[in-house]
Design an enzyme around this catalytic site. Structure first.
Site, mmCIF file in Angstrom:
data_model
loop_
_atom_site.group_PDB
_atom_site.id
_atom_site.type_symbol
_atom_site.label_atom_id
_atom_site.label_comp_id
_atom_site.label_asym_id
_atom_site.label_seq_id
_atom_site.Cartn_x
_atom_site.Cartn_y
_atom_site.Cartn_z
ATOM 1 N N LYS A 114 -5.409 -1.239 14.809
ATOM 2 C CA LYS A 114 -6.778 -1.281 14.253
ATOM 3 C C LYS A 114 -7.061 -2.608 13.557
ATOM 4 C CE LYS A 114 -6.345 2.411 11.590
ATOM 5 N NZ LYS A 114 -4.966 2.836 11.875
ATOM 6 N N ARG A 147 3.661 8.586 6.895
ATOM 7 C CA ARG A 147 2.310 8.192 7.331
ATOM 8 C C ARG A 147 1.930 8.887 8.640
ATOM 9 N NH1 ARG A 147 2.926 2.015 7.588
ATOM 10 N NH2 ARG A 147 0.704 1.888 8.008
HETATM 11 P P1 AMP Z 1 -3.662 0.778 6.242
HETATM 12 O O1 AMP Z 1 -3.555 -0.657 5.892
HETATM 13 O O2 AMP Z 1 -5.011 1.151 6.818
HETATM 14 O O3 AMP Z 1 -2.521 1.269 7.091
HETATM 15 O O4 AMP Z 1 -3.578 1.584 4.872
HETATM 16 C C1 AMP Z 1 -2.416 1.515 4.067
HETATM 17 C C2 AMP Z 1 -2.383 2.669 3.094
HETATM 18 O O5 AMP Z 1 -3.531 2.600 2.223
HETATM 19 C C3 AMP Z 1 -2.466 4.054 3.710
HETATM 20 O O6 AMP Z 1 -1.203 4.516 4.183
HETATM 21 C C4 AMP Z 1 -2.963 4.871 2.532
HETATM 22 O O7 AMP Z 1 -1.948 5.086 1.589
HETATM 23 C C5 AMP Z 1 -3.976 3.923 1.890
HETATM 24 N N1 AMP Z 1 -5.324 4.101 2.469
HETATM 25 C C6 AMP Z 1 -6.019 3.228 3.242
HETATM 26 N N2 AMP Z 1 -7.203 3.747 3.619
HETATM 27 C C7 AMP Z 1 -7.253 4.986 3.084
HETATM 28 C C8 AMP Z 1 -8.200 6.047 3.136
HETATM 29 N N3 AMP Z 1 -9.331 5.935 3.851
HETATM 30 N N4 AMP Z 1 -7.925 7.192 2.450
HETATM 31 C C9 AMP Z 1 -6.793 7.319 1.730
HETATM 32 N N5 AMP Z 1 -5.844 6.372 1.655
HETATM 33 C C10 AMP Z 1 -6.058 5.221 2.323
#
Ligand code: AMP
Length: 214
Positions: A13, A166
């Site tokens: 993404k 995750r």
């Molecule tokens: P990402 O960089 O999108 O993989 O996000 C890293 C981490 O940030 C995730 O594993 C969650 O712990 C937190 N996070 C990001 N976006 C969200 C969301 N929409 N809702 C809850 N936690 C989030």
């Protein structure tokens, strides 16, 4: 164009959102990036978020909602690509309500998919440039030698136990969001396997065709 990039952690993404920013001029809104910045700054939000992120759990919805809505407002509620939000049905409902109040509904939700073994490989071999946020892969796109080792790091949540958590959270809480958008006829299924540019062209083409039909 207002779109959401949807899919499991490691599906690509972030890389695709950066290409959409570069080639289509969309504002890239990643709640993960915003949260990691808050952690680096040591802000109150960052202190709350860290406890969840490092364990691979979701940060409480209201915290993320505020960050996402502020970023969407900052983008002028248009020409954005959301990456990592919404991640629960509740967040999807908040987003629908927020955008409809601003007369700016989503055009499409792009769902990227790759197999689980590819996801684990991508996440465990991912390294990130601390300064630019660019992602590397130890085998396919190793960090260039010109970059000092000190600015290439592995995300705490890309370690094996956090990856498993995750993926479990994704299956239980996030995957139902796909059905939320599919039933509203907004979901575009895109194969996430292939070179970055190939997947990018698939996305752009699918969104264009979809926008023409709707
Ligand atoms: P990402 O960089 O999108 O993989 O996000 C890293 C981490 O940030 C995730 O594993 C969650 O712990 C937190 N996070 C990001 N976006 C969200 C969301 N929409 N809702 C809850 N936690 C989030």
């Amino acid at each position: 164009m207002r779109i959401v990039l949807f899919g499991a952690p490691g599906v690509g993404k972030g890389s695709q959102a950066r290409l959409l920013m570069k080639n289509e001029g969309l504002v890239h809104i990643s709640t993960g990036v915003i949260l990691r910045e808050a952690i680096r700054e040591g802000s109150p939000t960052g202190r709350i978020a860290r406890k969840y992120i490092d364990k691979g759990r979701l940060v409480p919805g209201p915290v993320v909602r505020k960050l996402a809505e502020t970023a969407i407002e900052d983008a002028g509620c248009d020409r954005f690509v959301l990456d990592g939000y919404p991640r629960t049905i509740e967040q999807a409902e908040w987003l629908t309500e927020f955008l409809s109040e601003r007369n700016a509904p989503l055009h499409a939700v792009v769902s990227l998919s790759v197999s689980d073994d590819v996801i684990v490989d991508r996440l465990s071999k991912r390294r990130v440039n601390l300064e630019t946020g660019e992602n590397y892969h130890l085998d396919f796109k190793p960090p260039p030698n010109s970059i000092g080792a000190a600015i290439v790091f592995q995300r705490e949540d890309d370690r094996p136990e956090a990856i498993m958590s995750r993926l479990a959270v994704y299956r239980k809480e996030t995957r139902p969001v796909e059905e939320y958008y599919r039933s509203r006829r907004m979901l575009l299924d895109i194969d996430g396997i292939g070179a970055f540019e190939t997947v990018h062209h698939r996305i752009v083409e699918a969104v264009r065709i979809f926008a023409r039909q709707n």
